[in-house]
Design a protein around this motif. Structure first.
Motif, short mmCIF file in Angstrom:
data_model
loop_
_atom_site.label_atom_id
_atom_site.label_comp_id
_atom_site.label_asym_id
_atom_site.label_seq_id
_atom_site.Cartn_x
_atom_site.Cartn_y
_atom_site.Cartn_z
N SER A 23 -1.40 2.82 -7.55
CA SER A 23 -2.14 1.75 -8.21
C SER A 23 -1.08 0.52 -8.30
O SER A 23 -0.06 0.92 -9.02
CB SER A 23 -2.94 1.86 -9.27
OG SER A 23 -4.17 2.79 -9.13
N TYR A 40 -3.75 2.18 1.76
CA TYR A 40 -4.36 3.08 0.86
C TYR A 40 -5.30 4.02 1.29
O TYR A 40 -6.02 3.78 2.41
CB TYR A 40 -4.92 2.24 -0.40
CG TYR A 40 -6.08 1.66 -0.23
CD1 TYR A 40 -7.22 2.26 -0.53
CD2 TYR A 40 -6.14 0.21 0.33
CE1 TYR A 40 -8.47 1.63 -0.36
CE2 TYR A 40 -7.35 -0.36 0.44
CZ TYR A 40 -8.61 0.26 0.10
OH TYR A 40 -9.61 -0.41 0.31
N THR A 41 -5.50 5.22 0.74
CA THR A 41 -6.68 6.22 1.12
C THR A 41 -6.69 6.83 -0.30
O THR A 41 -6.15 7.33 -0.77
CB THR A 41 -6.00 7.33 2.05
OG1 THR A 41 -5.64 6.72 3.12
CG2 THR A 41 -7.06 8.31 2.23
N TRP A 42 -8.19 6.95 -0.63
CA TRP A 42 -8.61 7.74 -1.65
C TRP A 42 -8.77 9.24 -1.17
O TRP A 42 -9.60 9.36 -0.27
CB TRP A 42 -10.14 7.05 -2.27
CG TRP A 42 -9.68 6.11 -3.03
CD1 TRP A 42 -10.04 4.70 -2.61
CD2 TRP A 42 -9.53 5.67 -4.46
NE1 TRP A 42 -9.63 3.86 -3.56
CE2 TRP A 42 -9.41 4.53 -4.77
CE3 TRP A 42 -9.15 6.62 -5.53
CZ2 TRP A 42 -9.23 4.03 -5.95
CZ3 TRP A 42 -9.09 6.21 -6.73
CH2 TRP A 42 -8.98 5.03 -6.93
N GLN A 43 -8.65 10.01 -1.99
CA GLN A 43 -9.01 11.65 -1.73
C GLN A 43 -10.22 11.81 -2.37
O GLN A 43 -10.54 11.21 -3.47
CB GLN A 43 -7.66 12.40 -2.54
CG GLN A 43 -6.43 12.14 -1.54
CD GLN A 43 -5.21 12.95 -2.48
OE1 GLN A 43 -4.85 12.41 -3.56
NE2 GLN A 43 -4.88 14.21 -1.83
N TYR A 44 -10.75 12.87 -2.14
CA TYR A 44 -12.16 13.10 -2.73
C TYR A 44 -12.51 14.57 -2.85
O TYR A 44 -12.00 15.67 -2.09
CB TYR A 44 -13.26 12.34 -1.96
CG TYR A 44 -13.41 12.78 -0.43
CD1 TYR A 44 -14.45 13.98 -0.29
CD2 TYR A 44 -12.87 12.26 0.56
CE1 TYR A 44 -14.63 14.18 1.00
CE2 TYR A 44 -12.97 12.86 1.68
CZ TYR A 44 -13.87 13.86 1.95
OH TYR A 44 -14.04 14.22 3.39
N SER A 92 -5.85 -1.29 -5.21
CA SER A 92 -5.35 -0.37 -4.41
C SER A 92 -4.29 -0.90 -3.38
O SER A 92 -3.46 -0.38 -2.67
CB SER A 92 -6.30 0.49 -3.50
OG SER A 92 -7.38 1.13 -4.29
N ARG A 97 -16.06 13.32 -6.75
CA ARG A 97 -15.18 12.43 -7.54
C ARG A 97 -14.07 12.05 -6.44
O ARG A 97 -13.87 12.53 -5.28
CB ARG A 97 -14.45 13.04 -8.65
CG ARG A 97 -13.46 14.12 -7.99
CD ARG A 97 -12.56 14.36 -9.44
NE ARG A 97 -11.59 15.16 -8.91
CZ ARG A 97 -10.31 15.27 -9.23
NH1 ARG A 97 -9.67 14.09 -9.90
NH2 ARG A 97 -9.56 16.14 -8.95
N PHE A 98 -13.71 10.56 -6.63
CA PHE A 98 -12.69 10.04 -5.76
C PHE A 98 -11.27 9.99 -6.52
O PHE A 98 -11.33 9.92 -7.93
CB PHE A 98 -12.75 8.69 -5.42
CG PHE A 98 -13.89 8.64 -4.36
CD1 PHE A 98 -13.59 8.90 -3.18
CD2 PHE A 98 -15.23 8.21 -4.77
CE1 PHE A 98 -14.46 8.54 -1.86
CE2 PHE A 98 -16.10 8.26 -3.68
CZ PHE A 98 -16.00 8.11 -2.34
N TYR A 99 -10.16 10.23 -6.36
CA TYR A 99 -9.04 10.63 -6.89
C TYR A 99 -7.60 10.00 -6.15
O TYR A 99 -7.81 10.41 -4.76
CB TYR A 99 -8.75 11.74 -7.61
CG TYR A 99 -8.45 13.01 -6.62
CD1 TYR A 99 -7.26 13.30 -6.52
CD2 TYR A 99 -9.46 13.41 -6.06
CE1 TYR A 99 -6.98 14.58 -5.64
CE2 TYR A 99 -9.57 14.47 -5.14
CZ TYR A 99 -8.17 15.22 -4.97
OH TYR A 99 -7.92 16.03 -4.02
N ARG A 100 -6.61 9.87 -6.62
CA ARG A 100 -5.39 9.76 -6.10
C ARG A 100 -4.25 10.31 -6.70
O ARG A 100 -4.29 10.35 -8.10
CB ARG A 100 -4.82 8.51 -5.71
CG ARG A 100 -5.60 7.70 -4.35
CD ARG A 100 -4.90 6.45 -4.06
NE ARG A 100 -4.87 5.50 -5.00
CZ ARG A 100 -5.29 4.37 -5.17
NH1 ARG A 100 -6.21 4.17 -4.00
NH2 ARG A 100 -5.47 3.57 -5.93
N GLU A 101 -3.41 11.14 -6.29
CA GLU A 101 -2.14 11.94 -7.03
C GLU A 101 -1.26 11.25 -6.41
O GLU A 101 -0.93 10.04 -6.34
CB GLU A 101 -2.33 13.48 -6.69
CG GLU A 101 -3.42 14.01 -7.19
CD GLU A 101 -3.78 15.53 -7.22
OE1 GLU A 101 -2.88 16.10 -6.05
OE2 GLU A 101 -4.44 16.29 -7.96
#
Length: 277
Positions: free
Chosen positions: A129, A30-34, A272, A46-50
């Motif tokens: 998720s 997994y990888t979080w975008q920010y 995650s 902020r951190f997010y995932r699309e």
């Protein structure tokens, strides 16, 4: 380890049982975008995932050509129904699932007349998720700290009548962050109100015996399911002073309600990656 896919029609493909077998995947990656602010001294805002894409490589083999062809057709027919209906299926690893679409398939190690190939699926998840559902059942008269002498004839066939009054229980969110939920309230009752962890969840509606109300914080929907199975939108009847979709905080939460109805709380614990088993 269990690893299988369930579509929205209840059809299942077990990727760990003949004629299928998983050979490789990145399901645990997994990888979080920010986003960051301030170009001079950048700070993460902020951190997010699309949308998240994953790969799942599966070997397909069979002892006969007909069984082999059936196995390949089954993969397509089970997974593509969700794409065509624009409704995600569920990819399960152990007790957790990833809402997703299987939107691509690349074949390798295949040649005519040989009942074997390697199929690499492209899996698309909105948010990425993994979810574990934890159900807690709340029924009147099953151990509340306070009660009155008023008799309540509960609509389902319980062996005795319940006493109305303030009921108090405990709801444990075993995750490590605030959690989405679905609350299902069973009729008959009027204007049901539940307090969880100091927050009020209330809808000004009436439920008859055999009907139930569902409040879902993930879909942001509130609807009544009638005896004939019809759905009636109740969003406009929500309590506007207390946010009806407030997530339930991690840890132990005190739950109180009138004791005049029963309800269930399903917590959607998100991670995650699936648990390692």
């Amino acid at each position: 380890m269990d690893l299988y896919y369930v579509n929205n029609f209840g059809q299942t493909v077990d990727f760990m049982a003949w004629p299928y077998m998983v050979s490789e995947s990145d399901l645990y990656d997994y990888t979080w975008q920010y986003e960051s602010k301030n170009s001079v001294n950048p700070k993460v805002s902020r951190f997010y995932r699309e949308n998240v894409e994953k790969k799942l490589k599966i070997s397909v083999s069979a002892t006969s050509l007909s069984a082999y062809n059936d196995a390949l057709m089954n993969l397509l027919e089970v997974t593509e129904k969700d794409v065509l209906n624009l409704t995600p299926g569920r990819l399960y690893v152990g007790g957790e699932y990833l809402p997703c679409y299987i939107l691509g398939s690349a074949k390798s190690n295949w040649s005519p007349g040989v009942q074997f190939l390697v199929n690499t699926f492209t899996v698309l998840s909105e948010g990425g998720s993994w979810i574990r559902e934890n159900l807690t059942v709340f029924r009147p008269g099953s151990g509340g700290e306070e009660s009155s002498t008023t008799s309540l004839d509960y609509p389902y066939d319980y062996p005795h009548d319940y006493a109305s009054g303030i009921e108090r229980r405990n709801l444990v969110n075993s995750g490590y962050h605030d959690t989405d939920f679905e609350i299902t309230i069973y009729g008959s009752c009027q204007n049901p109100e539940i307090n969880i962890g100091g927050h009020k969840y209330s809808v000004s509606c009436q439920l008859s015996t055999g009907e139930y109300l569902q409040i879902n914080s993930m879909t942001k929907k509130i609807y009544k399911v009638e005896i004939d199975g019809g759905n009636v939108n109740q969003f406009h009847l929500r309590d506007r002073e207390n946010y009806i979709f407030q997530k339930i905080r991690a840890g132990a939460n005190t739950v109180t309600w009138s004791g005049l109805f029963g309800f269930d709380v399903t917590l959607y614990e998100k991670r995650s990656e699936p648990r390692w088993t």
